[in-house]
Design an enzyme around this catalytic site. Structure first.
Site, PDB file in Angstrom:
ATOM      1  N   GLU A 492      55.044  48.209  11.907  1.00 18.31           N
ATOM      2  CA  GLU A 492      56.088  47.375  12.519  1.00 18.31           C
ATOM      3  C   GLU A 492      56.650  48.008  13.790  1.00 18.31           C
ATOM      4  O   GLU A 492      57.857  48.017  14.014  1.00 18.31           O
ATOM      5  CB  GLU A 492      57.207  47.097  11.503  1.00 18.31           C
ATOM      6  CG  GLU A 492      56.699  46.310  10.307  1.00 18.31           C
ATOM      7  CD  GLU A 492      57.797  45.904   9.310  1.00 18.31           C
ATOM      8  OE1 GLU A 492      58.945  46.359   9.461  1.00 18.31           O
ATOM      9  OE2 GLU A 492      57.484  45.128   8.394  1.00 18.31           O
ATOM     10  N   GLU A 574      51.690  44.541   4.102  1.00 24.27           N
ATOM     11  CA  GLU A 574      52.953  44.512   3.369  1.00 24.27           C
ATOM     12  C   GLU A 574      53.164  43.087   2.908  1.00 24.27           C
ATOM     13  O   GLU A 574      53.042  42.156   3.704  1.00 24.27           O
ATOM     14  CB  GLU A 574      54.089  44.950   4.303  1.00 24.27           C
ATOM     15  CG  GLU A 574      55.112  45.829   3.659  1.00 24.27           C
ATOM     16  CD  GLU A 574      55.926  46.596   4.707  1.00 24.27           C
ATOM     17  OE1 GLU A 574      55.375  47.486   5.375  1.00 24.27           O
ATOM     18  OE2 GLU A 574      57.105  46.288   4.849  1.00 24.27           O
TER      19      GLU A 574
END
Ligand code: NAG
Ligand code: NAG
Ligand code: NAG
Length: 885
Positions: A492, A574
């Site tokens: 991220e 994720e």
């Protein structure tokens, strides 16, 4: 853990001195006896975990800073910077002298402890508003400067040896002195590093003073980083001619059932002072089967050809070789395959004398990544049933413990997990050894941040100086592990949204990883990158955080990414981020199969609890079932990594400001499974005959009210009975993953489910209204009856509060007191309640929804059994006895 073990420490010092003394005594017989080797020639690696003095200061006690001494630290990176022109030169002027690093410094008042040690985990938790360390970082006192000191002696037998300090992990900004000399350091707290102590040690038998300074800034992480020397530390002594750190690399190719070709690279070093004569060196590497139980080398099955090199003094050189291995026993993930391992034992000779021996455990396997068929290992499709894990071990904090990590992995493997993502940092070396041995694939991840900050003091501050060295050191350390099948070099990161500049950083990191290991592909956990963007082109696979299956109520992005990158393996790096408080059920229950959690919808802000109907996820997440639905809709999806397998310290979303640990885990922080454990097990292990009913059936306030009953089972049909009355037999529709009877009206008594698969009886389960709590029941993890004395062994003792019939009373929250009779101690307790601010080492622990946990160790030298006891007002006490193994 940081448990005091003074008695053992002094005993160990005496023992160590004895051993050293024996080693000094020159014996005419020693040359002859050494020939019949029973230990590796030339190389000695000893633990430095025991007998440290420690002091933490909240503010700098010494006026030092990394920035000030950086020029002396940077050269530690040189082995991992490819371009020699970029190597750092140590300044010619000496660094300022530092009191605390001197041998004569008086540390007698400092705390005595052994490693691994996390100074923050004992707390206390910051409980007030606006804490220095906030909820996201776990409200534990990680900040400040920590000094560690201990001594070690080297004898005449070590004359001429190279002496290295190997630190598996120290949080963070480690700087190391020996005998007052600044040797070097390594800032990234998750990295393993080696420093050459040779120029600074004395070998005449006198003590060498080792001093390590760590410095943790506030706002250095988005989650709990731990603090201190939280992994193992080693002293490695080798002959000047030896195999370097992470100095071997074994690959395999042309693999069939009858043969495989092994390639090896051995990196040799000659640390003799430059100017000396070149040395002729030969290396012979034997390949042995690794015995699964002992981890030791078994039968020899192949030998690489003798490789020779001429090594200049101060020089390095690699030698290569290939050998054919007959009938290879492959490494593959459980349960479909077996994790067979080999060990390459490299013998280094100078003038006919063996000067170094180096073992490299490895496995033989093929891995293929496909945009259409996902992952294949040894030609067999493997759907990634993965979990993300942070590095902390709950109440033990970051202090690494093999039994704690093994328990985490076993609980996950029992659920059906076949892969682990080390979010978002390099793991302890022992974690990869466990994964190799247990047959668990590892997505090995290195960074949460690149050049752009997420929080003020994170890795971005040192990215430019350290990213190359950290990345190369990480890949080199881990690339022999067969469990590691994919590298992740980011999570991220902000660079996803920075167009070409961001993609350029991704390309640079990708190039470094592939330069160190062209055999494995790469990914980044991408939550912002767009399909087909330059950023996605910079990675080999498409790893998506949440967007693949669709965030919240949003649509799945898998199809657009797949269309833009059809050749690349695509999966959820994720997924889910469902949240729940174990054993807590809130009403009404959403009729949807995935719903964004908020007060009144799966969450109760007043009590800071989230419902365990497990249909609720954060706004960027999805229920487990929404993820399954996407996978079953798009069969080319390679799998997922659920956020998270276990709860972890910090990030207590949705109560980030008011709690201390996460709600994301499938298993709570103490290790008790939440309801969805059985949902994942039903999908991932369809062979297991399971049926799991939720909620519990103790609802005195809900008599006559609608109280939905859901069942997780690998069956395809189920019939529910409430007090003997059928609520209907239902068939599970395609792409649905639970049985639900949403109109059940609560009456106390018994709920029973009978399930069927292909028309035949499969599994059944019963939940009944419990009586008054009567007593405490203790049990050990997997019923283990013993514990090893000393070392790092731990026993995990679970407590259930039970009624007269032995049923767990689901809402019991009694105050428990744990104690130990015999030569053991309670290291920590927990209950899996993210709101509990009682410090982890406390022996008093309020049970949470019927359960609590005590973590126990046996003192070094213990022989008598240990009895762990628990008591609570008005309840029968419980106990369990552990024999010393
Ligand atoms: C390896 O080769 C070198 C150079 O030919 C030779 O001196 C040495 O004895 C060989 N070692 C072994 C173990 O065969
Ligand atoms: C050995 O192989 C490695 C990896 O392919 C390569 O970088 C190195 O140059 C080779 N060394 C020799 C001496 O051939
Ligand atoms: C989940 O709910 C959505 C929206 O209500 C619906 O389109 C979808 O079919 C449901 N999926 C399952 C597996 O029931």
């Amino acid at each position: 853990m940081g448990i005091r073990r003074e008695a053992f420490a002094s005993f160990a010092v005496i023992l160590l001195s004895l051993v050293l003394l024996l080693a000094y005594v020159p014996s005419p017989a020693s040359a002859a006896t050494l020939k019949c080797r029973d230990r590796p020639a030339g190389r000695e690696r000893t633990s430095l975990n025991v007998g440290w003095r420690f002091q933490r200061s909240e503010t700098s006690p010494d006026g030092l800073s990394y920035d000030q001494l950086k020029a002396y630290i940077l050269p530690s990176a040189n082995d991992f910077i490819k371009d020699p022109a970029q190597h750092h030169q140590r300044p010619s002027s000496p660094p300022p002298p530092v009191d605390r690093a001197q041998a004569g410094y008086d540390d007698s008042q400092w705390e005595q402890l052994d490693l691994p040690h996390d100074w923050a985990v004992k707390g206390p938790f910051y409980t007030g508003a606006d804490p220095v360390i906030d909820g996201s970082m776990g409200r534990l006192p990680i900040q400040g400067v920590g000094w560690y000191r201990r001594t070690f002696a080297l004898g005449p037998a070590d004359e001429g040896k190279a002496v290295y300090l190997d630190v598996d992990g120290a949080m963070s900004y480690a700087m190391v002195w020996v005998n007052g000399n600044l040797v070097g350091g390594w800032p990234y707290g998750y990295a393993s590093f080696r420093l050459d102590l040779t120029p600074y040690v004395n070998k005449g038998g006198e003590e060498n003073q080792l001093a390590i300074r760590l410095d943790n800034a506030v706002d250095s992480s988005r989650f709990y980083p731990g603090a201190g020397i939280y992994r193992n530390v080693w002293l490695t002594k080798v002959s000047p001619v030896h195999i370097g750190r992470s100095g071997t690399w074994v690959r395999s190719r042309d693999i069939s059932t009858t043969s495989a070709t092994l390639d090896i690279t051995v990196q040799l070093e000659n640390t003799a002072k430059s100017g000396g004569k070149a040395v002729d060196v030969s290396v012979v590497t034997d390949v042995h089967v690794m015995d699964a139980a002992s981890g030791k080398a078994g039968d020899k099955v192949a030998t690489f050809p003798n490789a020779t090199a001429s090594l200049d003094a101060g020089g390095k050189q690699s030698v290569n070789g290939s050998v054919s291995l007959q009938n290879p026993r492959l490494w593959g993930p459980r349960p479909e395959q077996e994790p067979n391992m080999y060990v390459a034992v490299s013998h280094v000779y100078v003038g006919g004398k063996e000067v170094d021996t180096y073992e490299t455990p490895f496995g033989v396997r093929t891995v293929e990544y496909s945009g259409e068929t996902g992952l294949s290992v040894n030609g067999q499709h493997v759907f990634l049933k993965g979990i993300c894990q942070h590095h902390d071990l709950g109440a033990l904090g970051a202090a690494f413990s093999v039994p704690a990590a093994e328990r985490q992995l076993q609980v996950m493997q029992d659920m059906g997990v076949n892969s682990l993502r080390t979010s978002h940092n390099p793991p302890a070396p022992e974690l990869l050894q466990l994964a190799d041995r247990m047959g668990i694939l590892v997505l090995d991840e290195i960074f949460d941040t690149w050049r752009t900050a997420k929080v003020t003091n994170d890795f971005h501050r040192i990215f430019d100086d350290w990213h190359e060295a950290d990345t190369r050191a990480f890949v080199r350390r881990d690339r022999n592990h067969p469990s590691v099948f994919l590298w992740s070099f980011g999570n991220e990161v902000a660079e996803q949204s920075q167009g070409d500049a961001g993609a350029a950083t991704a390309r640079a990191l990708h190039a470094i990883v592939r330069d160190e290991d062209p055999t494995r592909q790469t990914c980044v956990g991408m939550d912002q990158a767009r399909p087909g963007s330059a950023f996605t082109q910079a990675v080999d696979t498409i790893g998506l955080n949440y967007q693949g299956e669709g965030r919240g109520d949003g649509p799945p992005a898998f199809p657009s990414f797949h269309a833009a990158s059809p050749g690349k393996m695509i999966f959820s790096t994720e997924s889910s981020s469902a949240v729940s408080s174990r054993g807590t059920f809130l009403f009404p229950v959403t009729p949807a199969n995935s719903s964004i959690v908020r007060d009144g919808n799966g969450a109760d802000d007043a009590t800071m609890t989230v419902s365990s109907y497990d249909l609720y996820a954060v706004s960027w997440g999805a229920s487990p079932e929404k993820v399954f639905f996407a996978q079953d809709t798009y069969p080319w999806v390679a799998g997922e990594y659920v956020w998270t397998g276990w709860d972890y310290v910090g990030e207590p979303t949705p109560y980030a400001d008011r709690a201390r640990s996460s709600y994301f885990g499938i298993v709570d922080l103490a290790g008790f499974p939440k309801e969805r454990y059985y949902l994942y097990q039903s999908r991932w292990r369809p062979d297991v005959r399971n049926a799991h009913i939720l909620p519990h059936w103790d609802w005195p306030g809900r008599v006559g009210q609608v109280t939905p009953v859901h069942v997780f089972s690998s069956a395809d049909e189920a019939e529910l009975f409430v007090n003997g009355e059928s609520q209907g037999r239902v068939r599970r529709a395609a792409r649905t993953y639970r049985f639900r009877w949403d109109q059940v009206v609560y009456q106390p008594g018994e709920v029973r489910v009978e399930t069927y698969k292909d028309g035949a009886a499969w599994a059944s389960a019963t939940v009944r209204t419990t009586g008054k709590a009567k007593g405490l029941r203790l049990s050990t993890y997997k019923g283990r009856a013993g514990i090893r004395a000393g070392g790092d062994d731990l026993a995990f003792v679970s407590l259930d509060i039970v009624d007269e019939r032995g049923d767990v009373v689901p809402l019991a929250g009694d105050d428990i007191t744990f104690s130990v009779d015999g030569p053991g101690e309670i290291v920590a307790t927990d209950n899996g309640d993210p709101r509990d601010y009682v410090a982890f080492p406390s022996k008093e622990r309020k049970a949470f929804n019927g359960h609590a946990l005590a973590i126990v160790r046996a003192r070094a030298g213990a022989t008598e059994p240990i009895t762990v006891k628990a008591s609570a007002d008005g309840l029968e006490a419980g106990e369990v006895t552990l024999k010393i193994e």
